[in-house]
Design a protein around this motif. Sequence first.
Motif, mmCIF file in Angstrom:
data_model
loop_
_atom_site.group_PDB
_atom_site.id
_atom_site.type_symbol
_atom_site.label_atom_id
_atom_site.label_comp_id
_atom_site.label_asym_id
_atom_site.label_seq_id
_atom_site.Cartn_x
_atom_site.Cartn_y
_atom_site.Cartn_z
ATOM 1 N N SER A 166 -37.997 -128.600 103.198
ATOM 2 C CA SER A 166 -38.371 -127.675 104.253
ATOM 3 C C SER A 166 -38.066 -126.260 103.786
ATOM 4 C CB SER A 166 -37.602 -128.001 105.524
ATOM 5 O OG SER A 166 -36.265 -127.609 105.368
ATOM 6 N N LEU A 197 -36.302 -124.143 105.134
ATOM 7 C CA LEU A 197 -35.041 -123.616 105.654
ATOM 8 C C LEU A 197 -34.089 -123.254 104.519
ATOM 9 C CD1 LEU A 197 -34.669 -126.110 108.580
ATOM 10 C CD2 LEU A 197 -34.888 -123.638 108.795
ATOM 11 N N LEU A 213 -22.540 -140.148 114.462
ATOM 12 C CA LEU A 213 -23.355 -139.018 114.005
ATOM 13 C C LEU A 213 -24.600 -138.877 114.871
ATOM 14 C CD1 LEU A 213 -23.107 -139.151 110.120
ATOM 15 C CD2 LEU A 213 -22.320 -137.351 111.637
ATOM 16 N N GLU A 237 -25.587 -135.683 116.898
ATOM 17 C CA GLU A 237 -26.915 -135.111 116.705
ATOM 18 C C GLU A 237 -27.572 -134.800 118.047
ATOM 19 O OE1 GLU A 237 -28.189 -135.193 113.178
ATOM 20 O OE2 GLU A 237 -29.136 -133.531 114.222
ATOM 21 N N GLY A 260 -27.287 -131.078 118.027
ATOM 22 C CA GLY A 260 -28.399 -130.745 117.137
ATOM 23 C C GLY A 260 -27.935 -130.304 115.768
ATOM 24 N N VAL A 261 -27.045 -131.102 115.169
ATOM 25 C CA VAL A 261 -26.488 -130.727 113.872
ATOM 26 C C VAL A 261 -27.553 -130.708 112.786
ATOM 27 C CG1 VAL A 261 -24.890 -131.490 112.090
ATOM 28 C CG2 VAL A 261 -24.189 -131.523 114.477
ATOM 29 N N GLY A 262 -28.522 -131.589 112.910
ATOM 30 C CA GLY A 262 -29.639 -131.548 111.974
ATOM 31 C C GLY A 262 -29.526 -132.476 110.789
ATOM 32 N N ILE A 263 -28.480 -133.326 110.748
ATOM 33 C CA ILE A 263 -28.345 -134.222 109.602
ATOM 34 C C ILE A 263 -29.519 -135.199 109.546
ATOM 35 C CG2 ILE A 263 -26.889 -136.009 108.563
ATOM 36 C CD1 ILE A 263 -24.506 -134.622 109.968
ATOM 37 N N LEU A 315 -34.640 -129.514 111.360
ATOM 38 C CA LEU A 315 -33.497 -128.673 111.014
ATOM 39 C C LEU A 315 -33.096 -128.856 109.553
ATOM 40 C CD1 LEU A 315 -31.431 -129.395 114.236
ATOM 41 C CD2 LEU A 315 -32.647 -127.298 113.696
ATOM 42 N N GLY A 316 -34.009 -129.408 108.767
ATOM 43 C CA GLY A 316 -33.715 -129.582 107.345
ATOM 44 C C GLY A 316 -32.977 -130.871 107.051
ATOM 45 N N GLY A 317 -32.848 -131.740 108.042
ATOM 46 C CA GLY A 317 -32.156 -133.006 107.817
ATOM 47 C C GLY A 317 -33.105 -134.091 107.359
ATOM 48 N N ASP A 318 -32.618 -135.322 107.330
ATOM 49 C CA ASP A 318 -33.392 -136.404 106.756
ATOM 50 C C ASP A 318 -33.322 -137.640 107.656
ATOM 51 O OD1 ASP A 318 -34.609 -138.303 105.288
ATOM 52 O OD2 ASP A 318 -33.465 -137.973 103.458
ATOM 53 N N LEU A 362 -32.380 -140.874 106.007
ATOM 54 C CA LEU A 362 -30.961 -141.107 105.719
ATOM 55 C C LEU A 362 -30.320 -141.921 106.844
ATOM 56 C CD1 LEU A 362 -28.765 -140.444 103.619
ATOM 57 C CD2 LEU A 362 -28.019 -138.629 105.136
ATOM 58 N N PHE A 400 -26.141 -133.703 101.444
ATOM 59 C CA PHE A 400 -26.682 -132.421 101.914
ATOM 60 C C PHE A 400 -26.112 -131.240 101.145
ATOM 61 C CE2 PHE A 400 -27.968 -135.082 105.451
ATOM 62 C CZ PHE A 400 -29.298 -134.724 105.488
ATOM 63 N N TYR A 446 -28.641 -128.527 99.803
ATOM 64 C CA TYR A 446 -28.528 -127.119 100.216
ATOM 65 C C TYR A 446 -27.248 -126.488 99.704
ATOM 66 C CZ TYR A 446 -31.963 -128.727 103.672
ATOM 67 O OH TYR A 446 -33.052 -129.270 104.283
ATOM 68 N N GLY A 471 -24.220 -127.126 114.712
ATOM 69 C CA GLY A 471 -25.629 -127.373 114.978
ATOM 70 C C GLY A 471 -26.342 -126.245 115.679
ATOM 71 N N ARG A 472 -27.158 -126.602 116.645
ATOM 72 C CA ARG A 472 -28.001 -125.605 117.291
ATOM 73 C C ARG A 472 -27.203 -124.651 118.164
ATOM 74 N NH1 ARG A 472 -28.303 -129.134 121.807
ATOM 75 N NH2 ARG A 472 -29.450 -130.927 121.057
ATOM 76 N N ASN A 510 -30.240 -122.985 108.886
ATOM 77 C CA ASN A 510 -29.619 -124.254 109.270
ATOM 78 C C ASN A 510 -28.135 -124.303 108.912
ATOM 79 O OD1 ASN A 510 -30.035 -124.416 106.536
ATOM 80 N ND2 ASN A 510 -30.602 -126.585 106.550
ATOM 81 N N GLY A 527 -25.921 -124.227 110.839
ATOM 82 C CA GLY A 527 -25.310 -125.110 111.824
ATOM 83 C C GLY A 527 -25.003 -126.489 111.269
ATOM 84 N N MET A 528 -25.768 -126.929 110.274
ATOM 85 C CA MET A 528 -25.518 -128.241 109.699
ATOM 86 C C MET A 528 -24.163 -128.273 108.990
ATOM 87 S SD MET A 528 -27.454 -130.338 106.727
ATOM 88 C CE MET A 528 -29.027 -130.729 107.447
#
Lengths: 108, 530, 220
Positions: A106, A108, B220, B224, B228-231, B236-239, B242, C53, C57, C135-136, C149, C151-152
């Motif tokens: 992405s 990002l 997790l 999430e 909204g951690v995005g893992i 949000l760039g997560g997968d 996974l 991750f 990143y 996160g968000r 991101n 927040g991750m």
Amino acid sequence: MGNNHDENHAHHITPLETYLKVAGALFALTFLTVIAHHFNNQLGVLAAPIAFLIATVKAVLVMLWFMHLKYDSVMNRVIFGAGFFFLALLLFFSGLDIWTRVAEFSTL
Amino acid sequence: MASAAAHSDKNYLNESSGLWSWLTTLDHKRIGIMYFIAVMFFFLLGGVMALLLRLELYSPGQTIMTADQYNQVMTYHGAIMVFMVIIPGIPAILGNFFLPLHIGAKDVAFPRLNLFSWYCLMAGALLAFSTLFTHKIDTGWTFYTPYSIKTGTSVVTMVIAAFIMGMSSILTGLNFIATVHKLRAPGMTMYRIPLFVWALYSTAILQVLATPVLGITLLLLSVERAFGVGIFDPALGGDPILFQHFFWFYSHPAVYIMILPAMGVVSELITAFSRKVIFGYTAIAYSSLGIAGVSFFVWGHHMFVSGQSTTAGVVFSFLTMLVGVPTAIKMFNWLATMYKGSVLMRSPMLYALGFLFLFAIGGVTGIMLAVVAVDVHFHDTYFVVAHFHYVMVGGTLMAIMGGFYYWFPKMFGKMYSESLARLSFVFIFIGFNVTFFPQFVLGAMGMPRRYFDYIPAYHSLNAISTVGSWLIAIGFLISLYVIVKGLISGEKAPANPWGAKTLEWTVPSPPPHHNFDVEPVITAGPYEYR
Amino acid sequence: MSTDSTHAGHDHHVAHHFRNAEHEYLTSKEGIWLFMVTEILMFGGLFVGYSIFHNIYPEMFAEGAKYLDWKMGFINTLVLIFSSLTMALGIYFLQKNQPKKAVVSLAITILCGAIFMVVKYFEYTHKFHLGIFPGRLLDVAKVGAEHANLGMYFGFYYCMTGLHGIHVLLGMSLITWVLFRTIRGDFNSNYYTAVEGVGIFWHIVDLIWIFLFPLLYLVG
């Protein structure tokens, strides 16, 4: 019965000075981690592996002496070791997938 | 047996009385019975849901429920059957009851923990059912992201419930490993424990090593949803894939948590009713460990079309086929045990033979699905549904029924009606094939799973499948009648009605509170027939 | 049979299904280790996610690490290592039949746990003040984050340290429990299984922090 008995009844008692030495080593290694951190720019890509390596040495010290694994039964060592093996497995196969995918990251 | 006869009026059932004495019991046998009651209730619930699903699918279009309701019923059917019926099924009921008896112990290693794990299952189940009264979840029992992050249903509650039930499973496994390692009677070496114990032991290893990863995955997922951690969220760039890795790292071994104890039960049944020492004891014992070991290397075969890399897919495909090796070793050893044995066709043996037949079909179609190229076609069709029902129902449930009929006299000290038990087998066995065999054909024709509607071309096979589900229901109702009738008016069971050789048959039926009045000393293997 | 024990003069009652106190001790110990494996695997899941991750990143993770004060983590590492030492000493003194010293060691261990949590509290509130949430919820504008991101990273940060913090609190209550039992005189050189188990749990808490410190605070 079981595989690991006939250990005699007096449990092994680690001498006081061994505990103090191990604690001393742990403190020293913690300082070493921080010192290494200050040379992160010089270390470059090695910075992360070095930090991780020091942490592993510390962990092994804790496991062997504080957690008494050095004097524990083989079975208990195998049990505890199994945890790390299966974690490595999870990382390996998840990684195998992620790093062989056609990359489309992405923005990002 | 002289000393046993002296206290034959006192046993674990009447040793103390009142509901409170049951709810606070530390006796592994009573805890086993408590699991039995709970799991039977869950099975009834999950079973009714299955019947409703089949009824909806009787004809195309809306029949008895809306599409949303279908998704919900399907989710609860899956979650109940997986987390509350087949995972605790054999280990927690039969394992709890017979593991200590099999190895000559007075109890499991940690009796309090054992009771606590029953309460964990109950707490988890109550929490799961509580979602029925709020926003019923519709994710399927797999909680796949990103849908499970977005859907406005009680996913978090359900996920916490699954976490707690997972803890119950971990504690049972932990207890069993310590029991097998440490509480064997004098002379009971690892190569003299019954094969059921080997199977439970292998299962316990899986329970302890795989379930914690489910725990963190579910946590997790909750995080999430909350932050909204995005893992696991691609936006949000997560997968999201996974999540599937983490989930199947547990849930594939979980499949073997379901089937391994069933294989153990079948080993007991086949040797006992063939009147012959089991063929290839060591091979069967090690193949249990082998299946447990391999199970950690194959989870990616659930993800061939998920977007997983082709390289990983090919590796997982190859590794998955390895599962066939230890499984086949077991199959051939069971057949060899029956060869030239004096096979006695009592109802438990019928279930064992039913297991062999159905599990062979389930297993072979499993190998087919392990081939990436085939799976790409069959994935998410009814072929897969038929495959895992052949393994889970045709395998595990058959073994539970067989084991239950085998050990019923020991557990309750009563005999049951043999002819009705056989009748129940006939209905379940035929009904099962009528229900699920057409689904292989439907899958090959391309009918997708999880849908509440289908094109008219699939109608006739679906109708046959639904009729089959009624036959299964009749079979289980007959079994319920057999159990109730046996409990109320069954003849008194002798200590060893089948002439079997394992240790539990040397104590009175039902066993006394402390199992053995005199600690047994073992001098030979578990199956000294001929 | 085995209600009496092979050890002379101790008042611990061996459960009926064990042969003797040693049999019970070894079995309990194995149970404790089996439980610890589940802890390792549960935390391990987070570490695996982190590694993956972090690899995808690296710059975002480096940016995140900059917002953490390594001095706080450093102090906490020293505190936890010291508490691990006192925990081990608590068992040592019980083995030597010196319950008073054991009580002092255990009390210091609890105190260290409390210090750790206080430092953690200040770290957390400071971050909340800056708008650093997981996160968000992360206030990208207020923080001035370079990576959208980020927040991750803080998702991992709060999950890992939060779960670890829960374990610290759990460990503190367990140590308090064995502390009271030590004062009551339940333990001596023949029977101290519960303290040993709690000790192993506390060392696991330390073990996990040993990895969390460089991974979260230093690598960047």
